[in-house]
Design a protein around this motif. Structure first.
Motif, PDB file in Angstrom:
ATOM      1  N   SER A 197       0.841  -1.190   0.000  1.00 17.98           N
ATOM      2  CA  SER A 197       0.000   0.000   0.000  1.00 17.98           C
ATOM      3  C   SER A 197       0.878   1.243   0.000  1.00 17.98           C
ATOM      4  O   SER A 197       2.095   1.173   0.178  1.00 17.98           O
ATOM      5  N   SER A 198       0.258   2.411  -0.219  1.00 17.12           N
ATOM      6  CA  SER A 198       0.986   3.678  -0.183  1.00 17.12           C
ATOM      7  C   SER A 198      -0.007   4.795   0.080  1.00 17.12           C
ATOM      8  O   SER A 198      -1.209   4.655  -0.165  1.00 17.12           O
ATOM      9  N   TYR A 199       0.527   5.922   0.565  1.00 14.97           N
ATOM     10  CA  TYR A 199      -0.300   7.063   0.957  1.00 14.97           C
ATOM     11  C   TYR A 199       0.356   8.332   0.425  1.00 14.97           C
ATOM     12  O   TYR A 199       1.581   8.467   0.445  1.00 14.97           O
ATOM     13  N   LEU A 200      -0.471   9.249  -0.044  1.00 11.98           N
ATOM     14  CA  LEU A 200       0.045  10.470  -0.654  1.00 11.98           C
ATOM     15  C   LEU A 200      -0.803  11.656  -0.227  1.00 11.98           C
ATOM     16  O   LEU A 200      -2.036  11.623  -0.364  1.00 11.98           O
ATOM     17  N   PHE A 201      -0.149  12.695   0.285  1.00 12.64           N
ATOM     18  CA  PHE A 201      -0.827  13.947   0.600  1.00 12.64           C
ATOM     19  C   PHE A 201      -0.300  15.033  -0.323  1.00 12.64           C
ATOM     20  O   PHE A 201       0.904  15.280  -0.396  1.00 12.64           O
TER      21      PHE A 201
END
Length: 456
Positions: free
Chosen positions: A389-393
């Motif tokens: 998974s990955s998260y981006l703001f």
């Protein structure tokens, strides 16, 4: 492993234990699952199986308090988190009960020429083996068993050795819901027996959620025996912050993504990659917030973080943290171990040459990286053997999709963290495994996608 046993991680007290299955019991379980596939699955409709699955969902909801108590005792999950897991599992079973028929409907094929018609039909394969971990004892089973039983496959389930009571409770729910003997069977099997189960010609596929090493071992055995495999393995998921109009909101999401399940989730954010302009403020706020989380009694409704899954897990995390510091990392916040309890830690200045740069920290340890540009953020994010998974703001919509395309992961969440839901496919790439669970893709992994061509 000599038995399946419960140890209360908060107190160290020993709980119930269960003997390993004998070889004869394993053979009988495989036979029962095979008979259930022939006698039940092939003679019932998707609608009939979906109705039974809805009853499974309902029973999870009816028994939620008891089910939650079991995993609080087995693996130290805070009680409110345990209740949430039971509720999510009920949602997954209900989702496939409601949507399974549509997902499995015949799909017409437009012919390029010739007479007649053609379509694809989803049929069951037969007996499937599930090998599940301790960190989400109900949820992991739900996303495997729910879609496959609606499809018509039958299930043999080997759970982690520290989760014998919850695994027995799941088996009882399937029986009480009306599934016949053999449709879902719980096995207190040994690792040696697993190899024989996979090799058995009546077993058609295997799904494993667990460590990279376990996945490789199972895939090797399955490959030798030409069996389909779905693997969900480790993760060292990046959380990228390129811009935000609310830093505190981004930090709150980052902290939540790191400490979910006491930091013991494959898809938890573990590496925080922050643009230079926001780095110092992010580190200060993140450290203050995560440092305020104190591991405590998991039976209390006020507790958000309990003990780690075992004393061995806590000792390993402590050793990893010490080794990271010895290899040059700066320890901004030093977690302390007290038995299986481990308070949060924060690292910066983790060198690409250190072990910590590529290891998975399966506990509340966060590593924060400073980057100068979008391109460097992507490079650091992808510089890992994992890709779950990955998260981006970011406040830039075009940048969000551009970076999402470049991230080597099975899942990308933009401007939020861990919005899990039954309809969202789950799975990774690289050494995080292959295949998908949940959503419409999850019901197709172990389906015989059968072509039916009618010429006249």
């Amino acid at each position: 492993m000599s038995k399946y046993a419960v140890t209360n991680l908060a107190t160290g007290a020993s709980g119930p234990s269960f003997a390993l299955a004998t070889d004869a019991e394993v053979t009988e379980a495989i036979g029962a699952a095979d008979r259930a596939h022939s006698e039940f699955s092939r003679r019932t409709s998707v609608a009939e199986r979906a109705a039974l699955m809805q009853r499974v969902a309902d029973l999870h909801s009816e028994r939620r308090e008891h089910l939650a108590d079991l995993i609080v005792g087995e693996m130290g999950k805070p009680r409110e988190v345990a209740l949430g897991e039971v509720d999510f599992s009920a949602d997954i079973y209900g989702y496939y009960a409601t949507h399974g028929g549509a997902f499995l409907a015949d799909e017409p094929i437009e012919l390029l020429g010739g007479e007649g018609s053609a379509f694809m039909r989803n049929a069951s394969l037969g007996v499937l083996l599930g090998i599940m971990p301790w960190n989400f004892p109900y949820y992991q089973v739900a996303r495997f068993a729910g879609p496959n039983l609606v499809l018509g496959n039958t299930i043999l389930l080997k759970h982690a050795s520290q989760c014998p009571e919850s695994s027995a409770a799941i088996e009882q729910i399937f029986a009480d819901a009306g599934f016949p003997a053999g449709a879902y069977g719980n096995l207190y099997a040994s690792s040696d027996q697993i190899a024989d189960i996979i090799a058995d010609p009546r077993v058609c596929g295997v799904s494993l959620t667990g460590s990279e090493g376990a996945g490789a071992a199972v895939a090797e055995i399955a490959g030798r025996n030409l069996k389909k495999v779905v693997l969900e393995l480790g993760g060292s998921d990046p959380f990228i912050v390129l811009s935000t109009d609310n830093l505190e909101e981004a930090v709150d999401a980052a902290v939540a993504a790191r400490v979910i399940n006491s930091g013991q989730a494959c898809n938890a954010a573990k590496r925080f990659i922050v643009i230079d302009a926001l780095f110092d403020a992010f580190v200060e706020l993140f450290t203050a917030k995560i440092g305020g989380i104190v591991p405590a009694d998991p039976t209390s409704s006020e507790t958000t973080m309990g003990p780690l899954s075992s004393l061995d897990a806590a000792e390993k995390l402590e050793e990893q943290l010490q080794r990271a510091e010895a290899q040059g990392a700066t320890v901004v916040l030093r977690g302390r171990r007290d038995g299986a309890f481990f308070s949060p830690s924060v690292l910066t200045e983790v060198s690409p040459q250190s072990d910590a740069y590529r290891e998975e920290f399966f506990g509340p340890v966060a590593a924060i990286y400073r980057v100068e540009s979008e391109a460097e953020a992507v490079q650091v994010a992808n510089d890992t053997p994992y890709g779950l998974s990955s998260y981006l703001f970011t406040t830039d919509a075009e940048q969000a999709l551009r970076v999402a395309d470049l991230i080597e992961a099975g899942m990308v969440f933009i401007n939020g963290s861990l919005p899990d839901s039954a309809e969202l496919p789950f799975g990774g790439v690289k050494r995080s495994g292959f295949g998908r669970e949940l959503g419409r893709f999850g019901i197709a992994e172990f389906a015989n996608k059968k072509l039916i061509r009618i010429l006249k």
